[in-house]
Scaffold this active site. Structure first.
Site, PDB file in Angstrom:
ATOM      1  N   ARG A   1      18.423  59.494  -3.651  1.00  0.00           N
ATOM      2  CA  ARG A   1      17.942  59.068  -2.334  1.00  0.00           C
ATOM      3  C   ARG A   1      17.846  60.244  -1.379  1.00  0.00           C
ATOM      4  NH1 ARG A   1      22.156  54.334  -0.867  1.00  0.00           N
ATOM      5  NH2 ARG A   1      21.550  52.779  -2.394  1.00  0.00           N
TER       6      ARG A   1
ATOM      7  N   ARG B   1      34.804  39.163  -1.843  1.00  0.00           N
ATOM      8  CA  ARG B   1      34.911  40.469  -2.473  1.00  0.00           C
ATOM      9  C   ARG B   1      36.198  40.604  -3.277  1.00  0.00           C
ATOM     10  NH1 ARG B   1      33.231  45.752   1.031  1.00  0.00           N
ATOM     11  NH2 ARG B   1      31.346  44.563   1.296  1.00  0.00           N
TER      12      ARG B   1
ATOM     13  N   LYS C   1      20.901  45.155  -4.840  1.00  0.00           N
ATOM     14  CA  LYS C   1      21.325  43.854  -4.287  1.00  0.00           C
ATOM     15  C   LYS C   1      20.555  43.518  -3.010  1.00  0.00           C
ATOM     16  CE  LYS C   1      25.569  44.055  -3.380  1.00  0.00           C
ATOM     17  NZ  LYS C   1      26.469  43.718  -2.282  1.00  0.00           N
TER      18      LYS C   1
ATOM     19  N   ARG D   1      22.221  61.880   2.273  1.00  0.00           N
ATOM     20  CA  ARG D   1      23.394  61.444   3.045  1.00  0.00           C
ATOM     21  C   ARG D   1      24.659  61.838   2.286  1.00  0.00           C
ATOM     22  NH1 ARG D   1      20.548  56.192   4.541  1.00  0.00           N
ATOM     23  NH2 ARG D   1      19.702  56.770   6.563  1.00  0.00           N
TER      24      ARG D   1
ATOM     25  N   ARG E   1      33.200  55.604  -4.739  1.00  0.00           N
ATOM     26  CA  ARG E   1      32.967  54.270  -4.169  1.00  0.00           C
ATOM     27  C   ARG E   1      32.909  53.220  -5.275  1.00  0.00           C
ATOM     28  NH1 ARG E   1      27.668  55.273  -0.838  1.00  0.00           N
ATOM     29  NH2 ARG E   1      27.594  53.069  -0.343  1.00  0.00           N
TER      30      ARG E   1
HETATM   31  P1  AMP Z   1      30.048  47.180   3.691  1.00  0.00           P
HETATM   32  O1  AMP Z   1      28.832  47.567   4.463  1.00  0.00           O
HETATM   33  O2  AMP Z   1      29.784  46.014   2.786  1.00  0.00           O
HETATM   34  O3  AMP Z   1      30.685  48.327   2.977  1.00  0.00           O
HETATM   35  O4  AMP Z   1      31.140  46.646   4.769  1.00  0.00           O
HETATM   36  C1  AMP Z   1      31.519  47.415   5.884  1.00  0.00           C
HETATM   37  C2  AMP Z   1      32.902  46.978   6.389  1.00  0.00           C
HETATM   38  O5  AMP Z   1      32.885  45.575   6.724  1.00  0.00           O
HETATM   39  C3  AMP Z   1      34.023  47.111   5.354  1.00  0.00           C
HETATM   40  O6  AMP Z   1      34.565  48.402   5.333  1.00  0.00           O
HETATM   41  C4  AMP Z   1      35.027  46.076   5.852  1.00  0.00           C
HETATM   42  O7  AMP Z   1      35.775  46.565   6.938  1.00  0.00           O
HETATM   43  C5  AMP Z   1      34.111  44.961   6.347  1.00  0.00           C
HETATM   44  N1  AMP Z   1      33.838  43.983   5.276  1.00  0.00           N
HETATM   45  C6  AMP Z   1      32.685  43.786   4.620  1.00  0.00           C
HETATM   46  N2  AMP Z   1      32.795  42.786   3.708  1.00  0.00           N
HETATM   47  C7  AMP Z   1      34.069  42.341   3.785  1.00  0.00           C
HETATM   48  C8  AMP Z   1      34.825  41.341   3.103  1.00  0.00           C
HETATM   49  N3  AMP Z   1      34.295  40.569   2.139  1.00  0.00           N
HETATM   50  N4  AMP Z   1      36.116  41.175   3.458  1.00  0.00           N
HETATM   51  C9  AMP Z   1      36.666  41.924   4.410  1.00  0.00           C
HETATM   52  N5  AMP Z   1      36.038  42.895   5.089  1.00  0.00           N
HETATM   53  C10 AMP Z   1      34.741  43.114   4.786  1.00  0.00           C
END
Ligand code: AMP
Length: 234
Positions: free
Chosen positions: A142, A103, A28, A175, A186
Site C-alpha cells: 500500500r 472480537r 473485510k 504508512r 498486528r
Molecule cells: P480498530 O480500528 O478496529 O483497530 O479499533 C480501534 C480501537 O477501537 C481499538 O484500539 C479499541 O480501543 C476500540 N475497539 C474496536 N473494536 C473493539 C471491540 N470489539 N472491543 C473493544 N474495543 C474495540
C-alpha cells in the site's frame, strides 16, 4: 430457556445480523461495503464507530477515550451498549453487518445473550481467509499520496509513474502501520482471539469460510451464494 412467545419462531421477518471476520488486509472493508449494498444492511465497524464518537465528543466517545488512546480494548459493557444502540436505529431495520465486534469470546457470549433476550441471534459468521504472508505482502504494497490522500498499491493499483501520485506528482509514501514488521506484529495480536471467536461460532454451525485470495467480486459472489444456499428455514 428461551421464552417461546418471544423466541425466533415468533418473528418470521427477523432481520439479518451477519458477522464479518478477517485479518488486517483480508479485504473485510471492501466486502462489507459490497454486502451492505447488495443486502441493504448497515455496516457497523466498531473501530469507526468509536473513532466517530471520539471525534464528536459524545458521552460514549468520552467513556471510550482513555482506552482507545492507550490502544486497549474498550470494556465490553461499553462496546455492547454501543452496538445495541446502533442496532436499535432505523438504519438497522433490515439488519447489520458487524465488523470488529465481537472480537473476543467474552464479547461473543455477551452479545449472543443480549441478542437472545430479543429473540435475535447472529445468522452467519463469514470468515475471509488469507494466508499470513499474502496479507503482509498486500498491506506492505500500500502507498498513499501525502498531498491528496489517494491510495495506491504497487501491484494491484500502481500509479502511472512508479512511486508518484497520478494527480499530484508527489512521492508516494508508506504508512508506518503498513510496514511488514508492524503488520506481522498486528497479525500476531489479532489471530488468537479471532480464532477463538470463530471456534465459538463453529459450535453453533454458522461459520462460512471464504478464500480471500480470489478476486473481490468472486469473494462477494461466494458469500452471497452461501447466504442464500444455507439460510435456515425459519
Ligand atoms: P480498530 O480500528 O478496529 O483497530 O479499533 C480501534 C480501537 O477501537 C481499538 O484500539 C479499541 O480501543 C476500540 N475497539 C474496536 N473494536 C473493539 C471491540 N470489539 N472491543 C473493544 N474495543 C474495540
Amino acid at each position: 430457556m428461551t421464552d417461546p412467545g418471544r423466541g425466533p419462531a415468533a418473528s418470521p421477518d427477523r432481520r439479518r445480523i451477519l458477522l464479518l471476520v478477517g485479518s488486517v488486509g483480508a479485504g473485510k472493508g471492501t466486502q462489507a461495503a459490497a454486502l451492505s449494498r447488495e443486502l441493504g444492511l448497515v455496516h457497523l465497524a466498531s473501530g469507526n464507530l468509536f473513532r466517530l464518537a471520539l471525534r464528536d465528543g459524545t458521552p460514549l466517545g468520552e467513556r471510550a477515550r482513555a482506552y482507545m488512546e492507550r490502544g486497549d480494548l474498550v470494556p465490553d459493557e461499553i462496546t455492547i451498549e454501543m452496538f445495541m444502540d446502533e442496532l436499535a436505529r432505523p438504519a438497522a431495520a433490515r439488519g447489520a453487518i458487524l465488523d470488529g465486534f465481537p472480537r473476543t469470546v467474552a464479547q461473543a457470549r455477551a452479545l449472543d445473550a443480549t441478542l437472545a433476550q430479543r429473540g435475535e441471534r447472529i445468522e452467519r459468521v463469514i470468515s475471509i481467509e488469507v494466508p499470513v504472508e499474502d496479507l503482509v505482502a498486500r498491506v506492505a504494497g500500500r502507498r498513499v499520496c501525502p498531498v491528496c490522500g489517494t491510495p495506491y498499491h504497487v501491484v494491484s493499483e500502481p500509479p502511472r509513474m512508479p512511486g508518484r501520485c497520478d494527480r499530484e506528482g508527489a512521492e508516494l509514501q508508506q504508512r508506518d502501520d503498513d510496514r511488514p514488521e508492524v503488520v506481522r506484529a498486528r497479525l500476531v495480536k489479532q489471530v488468537l482471539p479471532m480464532l477463538e471467536v470463530l471456534e465459538h461460532y463453529e459450535r453453533a454451525g454458522i461459520v462460512q469460510r471464504v478464500d480471500g485470495r480470489q478476486p473481490i467480486s468472486a469473494v462477494t459472489g461466494e458469500i452471497l451464494a452461501g447466504l442464500t444456499g444455507g439460510r435456515d428455514a425459519d
